[in-house]
Design an enzyme around this catalytic site. Structure first.
Site, PDB file in Angstrom:
ATOM      1  N   CYS A  21       0.799  -1.221   0.000  1.00 23.78           N
ATOM      2  CA  CYS A  21       0.000   0.000   0.000  1.00 23.78           C
ATOM      3  C   CYS A  21       0.841   1.284   0.000  1.00 23.78           C
ATOM      4  CB  CYS A  21      -0.986   0.087   1.155  1.00 23.78           C
ATOM      5  SG  CYS A  21      -2.114  -1.310   1.226  1.00 23.78           S
ATOM      6  N   GLY A  47       1.259  -1.053  -4.742  1.00 21.18           N
ATOM      7  CA  GLY A  47      -0.009  -1.775  -4.738  1.00 21.18           C
ATOM      8  C   GLY A  47      -0.772  -1.519  -6.013  1.00 21.18           C
ATOM      9  N   ASN A 123      -1.302   2.077   5.482  1.00 21.87           N
ATOM     10  CA  ASN A 123      -0.239   1.181   5.014  1.00 21.87           C
ATOM     11  C   ASN A 123       0.306   0.454   6.240  1.00 21.87           C
ATOM     12  OD1 ASN A 123       3.179   1.767   3.866  1.00 21.87           O
ATOM     13  ND2 ASN A 123       1.972  -0.086   3.809  1.00 21.87           N
ATOM     14  N   GLY A 124       0.252  -0.874   6.203  1.00 19.93           N
ATOM     15  CA  GLY A 124       0.737  -1.656   7.345  1.00 19.93           C
ATOM     16  C   GLY A 124      -0.278  -2.717   7.721  1.00 19.93           C
ATOM     17  N   TYR A 266      13.758  -4.054  -1.159  1.00 16.63           N
ATOM     18  CA  TYR A 266      12.874  -4.386  -2.285  1.00 16.63           C
ATOM     19  C   TYR A 266      11.730  -3.408  -2.529  1.00 16.63           C
ATOM     20  CZ  TYR A 266       9.207  -6.783  -4.919  1.00 16.63           C
ATOM     21  OH  TYR A 266       8.231  -7.083  -5.820  1.00 16.63           O
TER      22      TYR A 266
END
Ligand code: SF4
Length: 494
Positions: A21, A47, A123-124, A266
């Site tokens: 996200c 995302g 996000n998370g 990444y």
């Protein structure tokens, strides 16, 4: 080989680890919605399952969201962005790490409560969301989605929380896990980061003096604004007509951060600055360190594009072995098909990752990738390189072997499915069908980082979780009702 993800306009569809996200928000800018749209494009790598924008004219919030990439949801030629045009806006791109990939779970989540409207983007992963939800459902609360984010709205709406001097700060203290959050209230924006600062979140300002927040600096660059700083762990920033205001919902500096170092390895974009340093430069350092730890006698260094490219540049520079592009990724291939047939799936890999035969044929090659999760995708690439005539293949990985799942917002497979779980290095080499394999050590990886070593989460490599996870969670923890009512869904999710 991993399953292709949902609708896609040319982004990675065979990734074994999925992004988690991206967020953006901007206050008081006449072009806020258009800028949010551009920013979401810049964050698209985080995302691709759904995208959405919520905006406010100061009184009323509107929201539009849908399944697919930003381009797909906000189709050119449609007047959606015009209809949303308001000076306060937030946006979200989603890869589902909690709850199915469907429009109910797409964000921003818009809700109404006693104080008005609120839209939230997250996000998370909240590791206590399921427990909190049980508690609220026991008292009659009804949830519209199966994602963890919705519990935040319920907490916010609770009258006893609303009576606190800082209701939002009070609510955030109930959450456990990883969360970078952006809230849109009718006349202001609030953005917050969890006390460990697991996921990134930063602040920018346009030339006209309008403040914005974003998961990564690449989104701030994309709208031509200047990056100001990162939001600190445990900090809330409020953007309103009087500018930017900061406050902390924990005692500042009282918790040692646990930044997700996988963001550097990444997830984040190469041109972003996160956790105080540039992602591309960090990855080059990883590649240099990898070459020191695992040299190879070879003719050429080739990256697995795109995520392995920066590390391969570093590996080549350190080793003195020429760098070349032996694999070329097609960024234009969208969703093709989900085939149970192995041959067709192999063809699909070739369609998306083509080989430059001249670079590979008859050569001893070092293949550099950022990480290996299940290993099946990597093995597929190795096989195609063999078919193309590579004489020797030396696999080099710019992070340590992944042995543990992530509970903080990254969709790794189960521990049992991880290639490195329970395998020796020689067994991994055999599985991958390579001549040698070398992973960067944990120490080596941390030696490349700008911050003190204990300021990063390394749980997926070392198994030491900075926030204890008492209940083993999976992505569908909150979909028990569906699982009960429609047994076939259970198998669909497994
Ligand atoms: S477990 Fe791994 S992927 Fe998850 S937050 Fe920690 S370092 Fe990042």
């Amino acid at each position: 080989m991993s399953e292709p993800v949902s609708q896609n306009d040319g982004y990675e569809v065979f990734a074994e680890k999925k992004e988690e996200c991206g967020l953006f928000g901007i206050f008081g800018d006449p072009g806020a919605v258009q800028k949010t749209y551009f920013a979401l494009h810049a964050l698209q790598h985080r995302g691709q399952e759904s995208a959405g924008i919520a905006s406010s004219n100061g009184d009323c919030i509107q929201c539009y969201k849908g399944m697919g990439t930003v381009m797909r949801v906000f189709r050119s030629g449609s007047d959606t962005l015009d209809k949303l045009a308001n000076p306060i806006a937030i946006g979200h791109v989603r890869y589902s790490t909690c709850g199915s990939s469907n429009v109910d779970n797409s964000q921003p989540l818009l809700a109404e409560y006693s104080r008005g409207q609120v839209a939230v983007a997250h996000n998370g992963n909240l590791i206590n969301a399921s427990l909190l939800r049980d508690e609220y459902e026991a008292y009659g609360s009804i949830f519209k989605s199966t994602c963890d984010t919705e519990i935040i709205v319920h907490l916010l709406a609770k009258p006893t929380h609303q009576s606190k001097p800082d209701p939002l700060g009070h609510v955030l203290n109930h959450l456990q896990g990883a969360y970078s959050l952006v809230f849109l209230f009718s006349d202001h924006i609030e953005a917050a980061r969890d006390p460990f600062g697991i996921r990134p979140l930063c602040i920018g300002r346009t030339d006209d003096g309008h403040y914005c927040v974003a998961s990564e600096t690449c989104a701030i660059d994309a709208i031509g604004a200047k990056v100001i700083r990162e939001i600190e762990p445990g900090e809330i920033v409020r953007l309103d007509k009087n500018g930017l205001h900061s406050r902390f919902f924990i005692r500042r500096g009282s918790i040692t951060p646990a930044h997700c170092i996988f963001e550097h390895v990444y997830f984040s974009k190469q041109n972003s600055y996160i956790f105080g340093e540039n992602v591309h430069e960090f990855r080059k350092k990883l590649g240099r360190q990898l070459a020191k730890e695992h040299p190879a006698d070879a003719d050429v260094v080739i990256p697995v594009p795109d995520s392995g490219t920066s590390a391969a540049v570093g590996y080549a520079a350190q080793s003195g072995i020429p760098f070349d592009m032996g694999l070329v990724r097609s960024h234009y291939v969208g969703r093709t098909f989900i085939s149970p047939d192995q041959k067709l799936r192999e063809l699909e890999v070739k369609l998306k990752l083509a080989i430059v035969h001249e670079v590979v044929r008859g050569k001893r090659i070092v293949v550099v990738d950022d990480s290996i999760v299940r290993g099946t995708t990597t093995r597929g690439k190795i096989r195609t390189l063999r078919e193309a005539g590579a004489k020797e293949i030396h696999m080099r990985v710019s992070c340590p072997p992944i042995r543990f799942p992530c509970y903080y917002g990254v969709d790794f497979p189960t521990k049992e499915e991880l290639l490195a779980n329970g395998r020796t290095l020689e067994q991994i080499r055999e599985f991958l069908e390579v001549d040698s394999v070398g992973y960067l050590s944990l120490e080596g990886m941390l030696s490349c980082a700008a911050m003190p070593k204990d300021h990063y989460c390394t749980a997926c490599w070392a198994g030491k979780y900075p926030i204890p996870v008492d209940i083993i969670l999976n992505k569908f923890s909150m979909e028990r009702y569906q699982l009960y009512m429609f047994g076939e869904f259970a198998t669909a999710h497994e």
